[in-house]
Write a protein that holds these residues in place. Structure first.
Motif, PDB file in Angstrom:
ATOM      1  N   LEU A  93      -5.795   9.292  27.276  1.00 42.12           N
ATOM      2  CA  LEU A  93      -6.394   8.617  26.024  1.00 42.12           C
ATOM      3  C   LEU A  93      -7.737   8.930  25.898  1.00 42.12           C
ATOM      4  O   LEU A  93      -8.643   8.965  26.972  1.00 42.12           O
ATOM      5  N   ARG A  94      -8.282   9.229  24.616  1.00 47.91           N
ATOM      6  CA  ARG A  94      -9.798   9.412  24.557  1.00 47.91           C
ATOM      7  C   ARG A  94     -10.286   7.863  24.296  1.00 47.91           C
ATOM      8  O   ARG A  94     -11.721   7.793  24.380  1.00 47.91           O
ATOM      9  N   THR A  95      -9.693   7.152  23.546  1.00 46.83           N
ATOM     10  CA  THR A  95     -10.160   5.649  23.288  1.00 46.83           C
ATOM     11  C   THR A  95     -10.318   4.892  24.653  1.00 46.83           C
ATOM     12  O   THR A  95      -9.430   5.048  25.468  1.00 46.83           O
ATOM     13  N   PRO A  96     -11.494   4.240  24.764  1.00 52.14           N
ATOM     14  CA  PRO A  96     -11.627   3.605  26.017  1.00 52.14           C
ATOM     15  C   PRO A  96     -10.638   2.512  26.208  1.00 52.14           C
ATOM     16  O   PRO A  96     -10.484   1.776  25.149  1.00 52.14           O
ATOM     17  N   THR A  97     -10.400   2.104  27.431  1.00 50.66           N
ATOM     18  CA  THR A  97      -9.424   1.221  27.936  1.00 50.66           C
ATOM     19  C   THR A  97      -9.835   0.112  28.753  1.00 50.66           C
ATOM     20  O   THR A  97     -10.551   0.593  29.595  1.00 50.66           O
ATOM     21  N   VAL A  98      -9.258  -0.994  28.727  1.00 49.26           N
ATOM     22  CA  VAL A  98     -10.030  -2.178  29.624  1.00 49.26           C
ATOM     23  C   VAL A  98      -8.621  -2.707  30.268  1.00 49.26           C
ATOM     24  O   VAL A  98      -7.673  -3.258  29.429  1.00 49.26           O
ATOM     25  N   ALA A  99      -8.422  -2.881  31.507  1.00 49.90           N
ATOM     26  CA  ALA A  99      -7.341  -3.670  32.013  1.00 49.90           C
ATOM     27  C   ALA A  99      -8.006  -4.942  32.212  1.00 49.90           C
ATOM     28  O   ALA A  99      -9.019  -5.210  32.915  1.00 49.90           O
ATOM     29  N   ALA A 100      -7.259  -5.913  31.845  1.00 56.72           N
ATOM     30  CA  ALA A 100      -7.538  -7.349  31.947  1.00 56.72           C
ATOM     31  C   ALA A 100      -6.521  -8.044  32.978  1.00 56.72           C
ATOM     32  O   ALA A 100      -5.481  -8.394  32.718  1.00 56.72           O
ATOM     33  N   VAL A 101      -6.754  -8.140  34.369  1.00 60.90           N
ATOM     34  CA  VAL A 101      -5.916  -8.305  35.347  1.00 60.90           C
ATOM     35  C   VAL A 101      -5.909  -9.807  35.802  1.00 60.90           C
ATOM     36  O   VAL A 101      -7.261 -10.347  36.565  1.00 60.90           O
ATOM     37  N   SER A 102      -4.752 -10.857  35.720  1.00 60.25           N
ATOM     38  CA  SER A 102      -4.779 -11.880  36.196  1.00 60.25           C
ATOM     39  C   SER A 102      -3.328 -11.864  36.977  1.00 60.25           C
ATOM     40  O   SER A 102      -2.406 -11.325  36.792  1.00 60.25           O
ATOM     41  N   GLY A 103      -3.383 -12.492  38.102  1.00 60.19           N
ATOM     42  CA  GLY A 103      -2.132 -12.663  39.216  1.00 60.19           C
ATOM     43  C   GLY A 103      -2.042 -11.196  39.631  1.00 60.19           C
ATOM     44  O   GLY A 103      -2.903 -10.417  39.778  1.00 60.19           O
ATOM     45  N   TYR A 104      -0.581 -11.064  39.672  1.00 58.85           N
ATOM     46  CA  TYR A 104      -0.326  -9.925  40.634  1.00 58.85           C
ATOM     47  C   TYR A 104      -0.452  -8.435  40.077  1.00 58.85           C
ATOM     48  O   TYR A 104      -0.060  -8.346  38.712  1.00 58.85           O
ATOM     49  N   ALA A 105      -1.202  -7.838  40.566  1.00 56.77           N
ATOM     50  CA  ALA A 105      -1.143  -6.300  40.093  1.00 56.77           C
ATOM     51  C   ALA A 105      -0.779  -5.793  41.378  1.00 56.77           C
ATOM     52  O   ALA A 105      -1.733  -4.965  42.121  1.00 56.77           O
ATOM     53  N   LEU A 106       0.663  -5.373  41.460  1.00 56.99           N
ATOM     54  CA  LEU A 106       1.025  -4.643  42.796  1.00 56.99           C
ATOM     55  C   LEU A 106       1.871  -3.343  42.365  1.00 56.99           C
ATOM     56  O   LEU A 106       2.256  -3.199  41.349  1.00 56.99           O
ATOM     57  N   GLU A 194     -15.121  -5.463  22.382  1.00 53.52           N
ATOM     58  CA  GLU A 194     -15.667  -5.586  21.072  1.00 53.52           C
ATOM     59  C   GLU A 194     -16.914  -4.807  21.213  1.00 53.52           C
ATOM     60  O   GLU A 194     -17.442  -4.044  20.245  1.00 53.52           O
ATOM     61  N   THR A 195     -17.666  -4.964  22.244  1.00 57.30           N
ATOM     62  CA  THR A 195     -18.734  -4.387  22.690  1.00 57.30           C
ATOM     63  C   THR A 195     -18.539  -2.929  22.419  1.00 57.30           C
ATOM     64  O   THR A 195     -19.430  -2.226  21.918  1.00 57.30           O
ATOM     65  N   VAL A 196     -17.657  -2.580  23.275  1.00 52.52           N
ATOM     66  CA  VAL A 196     -17.357  -0.851  23.471  1.00 52.52           C
ATOM     67  C   VAL A 196     -17.082  -0.489  22.101  1.00 52.52           C
ATOM     68  O   VAL A 196     -17.549   0.611  21.486  1.00 52.52           O
ATOM     69  N   ALA A 197     -16.412  -1.178  21.329  1.00 51.47           N
ATOM     70  CA  ALA A 197     -15.729  -0.736  19.982  1.00 51.47           C
ATOM     71  C   ALA A 197     -16.897  -0.790  19.063  1.00 51.47           C
ATOM     72  O   ALA A 197     -16.737  -0.129  18.001  1.00 51.47           O
ATOM     73  N   GLY A 198     -17.933  -1.437  19.206  1.00 57.52           N
ATOM     74  CA  GLY A 198     -19.161  -1.495  18.541  1.00 57.52           C
ATOM     75  C   GLY A 198     -20.011  -0.559  18.505  1.00 57.52           C
ATOM     76  O   GLY A 198     -20.913  -0.192  17.687  1.00 57.52           O
ATOM     77  N   MET A 199     -19.757   0.428  19.527  1.00 61.32           N
ATOM     78  CA  MET A 199     -20.700   1.871  19.879  1.00 61.32           C
ATOM     79  C   MET A 199     -20.075   2.820  18.882  1.00 61.32           C
ATOM     80  O   MET A 199     -19.083   2.575  18.378  1.00 61.32           O
ATOM     81  N   SER A 200     -20.747   4.005  18.779  1.00 65.77           N
ATOM     82  CA  SER A 200     -20.105   5.039  18.098  1.00 65.77           C
ATOM     83  C   SER A 200     -18.869   5.581  18.837  1.00 65.77           C
ATOM     84  O   SER A 200     -18.970   5.797  20.165  1.00 65.77           O
ATOM     85  N   LEU A 201     -17.655   5.570  18.228  1.00 61.31           N
ATOM     86  CA  LEU A 201     -16.554   5.914  18.859  1.00 61.31           C
ATOM     87  C   LEU A 201     -16.788   7.501  19.644  1.00 61.31           C
ATOM     88  O   LEU A 201     -16.298   7.696  20.629  1.00 61.31           O
ATOM     89  N   PRO A 202     -17.012   8.522  18.604  1.00 62.19           N
ATOM     90  CA  PRO A 202     -17.059   9.795  19.400  1.00 62.19           C
ATOM     91  C   PRO A 202     -17.996   9.773  20.499  1.00 62.19           C
ATOM     92  O   PRO A 202     -17.827  10.451  21.594  1.00 62.19           O
ATOM     93  N   VAL A 203     -19.292   8.912  20.437  1.00 63.89           N
ATOM     94  CA  VAL A 203     -19.963   8.988  21.627  1.00 63.89           C
ATOM     95  C   VAL A 203     -19.434   8.237  22.894  1.00 63.89           C
ATOM     96  O   VAL A 203     -19.590   8.736  23.914  1.00 63.89           O
ATOM     97  N   ALA A 204     -18.736   7.092  22.687  1.00 67.90           N
ATOM     98  CA  ALA A 204     -18.005   6.514  23.751  1.00 67.90           C
ATOM     99  C   ALA A 204     -16.831   7.325  24.138  1.00 67.90           C
ATOM    100  O   ALA A 204     -17.022   7.292  25.487  1.00 67.90           O
ATOM    101  N   MET A 205     -16.518   7.994  23.565  1.00 70.93           N
ATOM    102  CA  MET A 205     -15.244   8.948  24.064  1.00 70.93           C
ATOM    103  C   MET A 205     -15.967  10.186  24.800  1.00 70.93           C
ATOM    104  O   MET A 205     -15.387  10.339  26.000  1.00 70.93           O
ATOM    105  N   MET A 206     -17.221  10.519  24.577  1.00 69.80           N
ATOM    106  CA  MET A 206     -17.925  11.514  25.433  1.00 69.80           C
ATOM    107  C   MET A 206     -18.322  10.877  26.767  1.00 69.80           C
ATOM    108  O   MET A 206     -18.513  11.468  27.887  1.00 69.80           O
TER     109      MET A 206
END
Ligand code: HXC
Length: 257
Positions: A93-106, A194-206
């Motif tokens: 994926l080119r769009t930045p992704t965030v994993a928000a992990v609570s509990g088991y990540a096995l 939201e912080t990431v999404a507020g940046m320039s999308l093409p620059v965040a992708m780069m």
């Protein structure tokens, strides 16, 4: 699209994808894989989405690949269907992704979290690659990404013994960027997104592409790759806007162009 095992909602320029198979602690069966891959591909194509958050439930981000689904399979079943190969598309994926992990990540859950760009953990998070206890090994990149994240010593112990690590150990080892109280995890992940999404999308992708390249190449090649992208950002409107806003002492209004 409409999905059965995940829930997708939009909050401004952020998309929140919640794994929703509570009866199996979000075990990742083929339907979950296909839905996550399809939903994220669709969000990735949408220029109004600047960041994608993937989360689970308080009890489990995901307790692994679905053991009951895999149990009867033969080598030929796994090979011919190229079992789990579609998960690789999450890493593309080119769009930045965030994993928000609570509990088991096995098992596959830990691997899914590691496929994301930013990994935030609740203080309740438990990470592990316990596949060996089932007579198998990681199959969604765990042996590679965990080793790159935490180094050989911990990765080898985790993959050979199945020992899990808690959020504190995960942060100390460099697997997660930050640990937050469980009841603040989602708000914090959405704030980061939201912080990431507020940046320039093409620059965040780069920026994402440049950091990701560090996992694939030598230092000299990686630095050359970064330099090409660094020069390229000067072709964006957002570079002009970002630097003008700094000089004018005002917040930038990026147009993602
Ligand atoms: C299928 C699962 C599951 C899984 C949990 N469940 N994990 N079903 N696949 N990976 C189901 C349980 O069978 C149970 O369903 C329900 O979810 C609740 O789980 P419990 O075990 O009753 O909960 P608890 O006692 O709290 O224990 C939680 C747990 C345990 C420690 C996370 O569920 C567990 O060890 N799960 C498996 C973890 C694991 O080995 N993951 C790696 C999978 S292999 P029922 O119907 O019985 O109530 C993998 C490798 C991929 O990911 C690559 C290999 C090819």
């Amino acid at each position: 699209g409409s999905y059965e095992t995940i829930h997708v909602e939009r909050k401004g320029r952020t998309a929140l994808l919640t794994l929703n198979r509570p009866e199996a602690l979000n075990a990742l069966n083929l339907q979950v894989m296909n839905e996550v891959v399809a939903a994220t591909a669709e969000l990735d194509r949408d220029p109004d989405v600047g960041c994608i958050v993937i989360t689970g439930s308080p009890r489990a981000f995901a307790a692994g690949a679905d053991i009951k689904e895999m149990r009867p399979r033969s080598y030929m079943d796994m090979y011919l269907s190229d079992w789990f190969a579609a998960w690789d598309r999450l890493g593309d994926l080119r769009t930045p992704t965030v994993a928000a992990v609570s509990g088991y990540a096995l098992g596959g859950g830990c691997e899914l979290a590691m496929l994301c760009d930013i990994l935030l953990a609740a203080d309740t998070a438990v990470f592990g690659q316990p596949e060996i206890k089932l007579g198998v090994i990681p199959g969604i990149g765990g042996s590679q990404r965990l080793t790159r994240a935490v180094g050989k010593a911990k990765a080898m112990e985790m993959c050979l013994t199945g020992r899990t690590i808690d959020a504190v150990e995960a942060e100390w080892a460099g697997l997660v960027s930050r640990v937050v109280p469980a009841d603040e995890l989602l708000a914090e992940a959405l704030a980061v997104a939201e912080t990431v999404a507020g940046m320039s999308l093409p620059v965040a992708m780069m920026a994402k592409e440049a950091v990701s390249r560090a996992f694939e190449t030598t230092l000299a090649e990686g630095v050359r790759f970064e330099r090409r992208l660094f020069h390229a950002v000067f072709a964006t409107e957002d570079q002009k806007e970002g630097m003008a806003a700094f000089v004018d002492k005002r917040p930038p209004g990026f147009t993602h162009s």
